[in-house]
Design a protein around this motif. Structure first.
Motif, PDB file in Angstrom:
ATOM      1  N   GLY A   1       6.807   0.793  -6.785  1.00  0.00           N
ATOM      2  CA  GLY A   1       6.751  -0.659  -6.880  1.00  0.00           C
ATOM      3  C   GLY A   1       7.200  -1.327  -5.601  1.00  0.00           C
ATOM      4  O   GLY A   1       8.095  -0.843  -4.918  1.00  0.00           O
ATOM      5  N   SER A   2       6.534  -2.440  -5.287  1.00  0.00           N
ATOM      6  CA  SER A   2       6.836  -3.160  -4.053  1.00  0.00           C
ATOM      7  C   SER A   2       6.886  -4.657  -4.328  1.00  0.00           C
ATOM      8  O   SER A   2       6.393  -5.134  -5.349  1.00  0.00           O
TER       9      SER A   2
ATOM     10  N   GLN B   1       0.851  -1.194   0.000  1.00  0.00           N
ATOM     11  CA  GLN B   1       0.000   0.000   0.000  1.00  0.00           C
ATOM     12  C   GLN B   1       0.886   1.244   0.000  1.00  0.00           C
ATOM     13  O   GLN B   1       1.512   1.558   1.014  1.00  0.00           O
ATOM     14  N   PRO B   2       0.970   1.974  -1.141  1.00  0.00           N
ATOM     15  CA  PRO B   2       1.881   3.120  -1.221  1.00  0.00           C
ATOM     16  C   PRO B   2       1.674   4.171  -0.133  1.00  0.00           C
ATOM     17  O   PRO B   2       2.631   4.815   0.283  1.00  0.00           O
ATOM     18  N   GLY B   3       0.467   4.335   0.370  1.00  0.00           N
ATOM     19  CA  GLY B   3       0.207   5.348   1.394  1.00  0.00           C
ATOM     20  C   GLY B   3       0.587   4.940   2.803  1.00  0.00           C
ATOM     21  O   GLY B   3       0.562   5.764   3.712  1.00  0.00           O
ATOM     22  N   SER B   4       0.974   3.704   2.986  1.00  0.00           N
ATOM     23  CA  SER B   4       1.319   3.210   4.322  1.00  0.00           C
ATOM     24  C   SER B   4       2.764   3.543   4.679  1.00  0.00           C
ATOM     25  O   SER B   4       3.657   3.489   3.827  1.00  0.00           O
ATOM     26  N   ALA B   5       3.002   3.816   5.954  1.00  0.00           N
ATOM     27  CA  ALA B   5       4.372   4.028   6.431  1.00  0.00           C
ATOM     28  C   ALA B   5       5.193   2.743   6.297  1.00  0.00           C
ATOM     29  O   ALA B   5       6.419   2.797   6.284  1.00  0.00           O
ATOM     30  N   ASN B   6       4.520   1.614   6.172  1.00  0.00           N
ATOM     31  CA  ASN B   6       5.195   0.318   6.031  1.00  0.00           C
ATOM     32  C   ASN B   6       5.307  -0.137   4.582  1.00  0.00           C
ATOM     33  O   ASN B   6       5.609  -1.309   4.329  1.00  0.00           O
ATOM     34  N   TYR B   7       5.050   0.755   3.627  1.00  0.00           N
ATOM     35  CA  TYR B   7       5.102   0.409   2.213  1.00  0.00           C
ATOM     36  C   TYR B   7       6.396  -0.304   1.864  1.00  0.00           C
ATOM     37  O   TYR B   7       7.487   0.131   2.239  1.00  0.00           O
ATOM     38  N   ASN B   8       6.258  -1.418   1.158  1.00  0.00           N
ATOM     39  CA  ASN B   8       7.371  -2.237   0.686  1.00  0.00           C
ATOM     40  C   ASN B   8       8.241  -2.743   1.840  1.00  0.00           C
ATOM     41  O   ASN B   8       9.461  -2.766   1.758  1.00  0.00           O
ATOM     42  N   ARG B   9       7.567  -3.184   2.885  1.00  0.00           N
ATOM     43  CA  ARG B   9       8.236  -3.730   4.064  1.00  0.00           C
ATOM     44  C   ARG B   9       7.520  -5.005   4.504  1.00  0.00           C
ATOM     45  O   ARG B   9       6.327  -5.176   4.291  1.00  0.00           O
ATOM     46  N   LEU B  10       8.274  -5.860   5.186  1.00  0.00           N
ATOM     47  CA  LEU B  10       7.702  -7.024   5.842  1.00  0.00           C
ATOM     48  C   LEU B  10       6.934  -6.545   7.065  1.00  0.00           C
ATOM     49  O   LEU B  10       7.446  -5.726   7.833  1.00  0.00           O
TER      50      LEU B  10
ATOM     51  N   ALA C   1      -3.643  -2.495   6.103  1.00  0.00           N
ATOM     52  CA  ALA C   1      -3.365  -1.956   4.759  1.00  0.00           C
ATOM     53  C   ALA C   1      -3.183  -3.102   3.762  1.00  0.00           C
ATOM     54  O   ALA C   1      -2.976  -4.258   4.135  1.00  0.00           O
ATOM     55  N   SER C   2      -3.238  -2.782   2.483  1.00  0.00           N
ATOM     56  CA  SER C   2      -3.062  -3.777   1.424  1.00  0.00           C
ATOM     57  C   SER C   2      -1.709  -4.471   1.576  1.00  0.00           C
ATOM     58  O   SER C   2      -0.704  -3.834   1.902  1.00  0.00           O
ATOM     59  N   HIS C   3      -1.713  -5.789   1.339  1.00  0.00           N
ATOM     60  CA  HIS C   3      -0.502  -6.579   1.552  1.00  0.00           C
ATOM     61  C   HIS C   3      -0.571  -7.887   0.783  1.00  0.00           C
ATOM     62  O   HIS C   3      -1.621  -8.276   0.296  1.00  0.00           O
ATOM     63  N   GLU C   4       0.578  -8.550   0.697  1.00  0.00           N
ATOM     64  CA  GLU C   4       0.673  -9.910   0.160  1.00  0.00           C
ATOM     65  C   GLU C   4       0.988 -10.842   1.313  1.00  0.00           C
ATOM     66  O   GLU C   4       1.759 -10.481   2.216  1.00  0.00           O
ATOM     67  N   GLU C   5       0.425 -12.035   1.278  1.00  0.00           N
ATOM     68  CA  GLU C   5       0.788 -13.049   2.262  1.00  0.00           C
ATOM     69  C   GLU C   5       2.071 -13.720   1.805  1.00  0.00           C
ATOM     70  O   GLU C   5       2.185 -14.125   0.654  1.00  0.00           O
TER      71      GLU C   5
END
Length: 173
Positions: free
Chosen positions: A131-132, A85-94, A101-105
């Motif tokens: 990109g993440s 989720q680009p708007g998240s402070a955790n964007y492109n992080r485990l 927020a949007s994520h992949e398992e």
């Protein structure tokens, strides 16, 4: 020992197929459904044309047994997620579940992330929407395109792993 370089070149005849080469090892691969791009954006389905260092990795321990590699591979747990989720402070992080927020398992029901190597695309220097979850992982049957990653079959990944270490460059041309 100097880190090696994995070269990923487009394969003739399909924008989503590639050839991966590491020294004398050459194997077929899949890349993003939209091919390659120098202007990577979140959700575009393209693999970034870039030189990316391998920085870490994950494995499904119950499926593949021991993997011979100098890379430190963390065993995937059910609560491991990757924020896209680009708007998240955790964007492109485990991140860990529960996570809103949007994520992949990371512990998928298919085998794609049974071996999943994290490339430094938009991680050490993050920018929103760049990109993440750009990984080097296992392939879908039939070499189906990825969402922007580089993917090879398990047999070929096992051939490559002994030569991969933190800092190995994956160069997508």
């Amino acid at each position: 020992m100097k880190p090696s370089t994995v070269v990923v070149r487009s394969a003739p005849g399909s924008k989503s197929r590639a050839i991966v080469r590491l020294g004398a090892i050459t194997v077929p691969a899949a890349i993003g459904r939209a091919g390659r791009t120098i202007l990577k954006r979140e959700g575009d389905g393209a693999t970034p044309i870039a030189s990316m260092k391998l920085i870490s990795g994950f494995r499904r321990g119950e499926r593949n047994g021991r993997l011979a590699t100098p890379l430190d591979l963390r065993r995937i747990r059910p609560d491991m997620l990757w924020c896209d989720q680009p708007g998240s402070a955790n964007y492109n992080r485990l991140v860990r579940a529960p996570f809103g927020a949007s994520h992949e398992e990371m512990q998928r029901s298919d085998t794609l992330y049974d071996v999943c190597l994290v490339m430094d695309w938009n991680i050490s220097s993050r920018a929103r929407h760049r990109g993440s979850a750009i990984f080097f992982h296992l392939i879908r049957p039939g070499y189906e395109p990825t969402a922007g990653c580089v993917a090879v079959n398990l047999r070929d990944m096992r051939r490559l792993l002994p030569h991969l270490r933190k800092g190995t460059i994956v160069r997508v041309l």
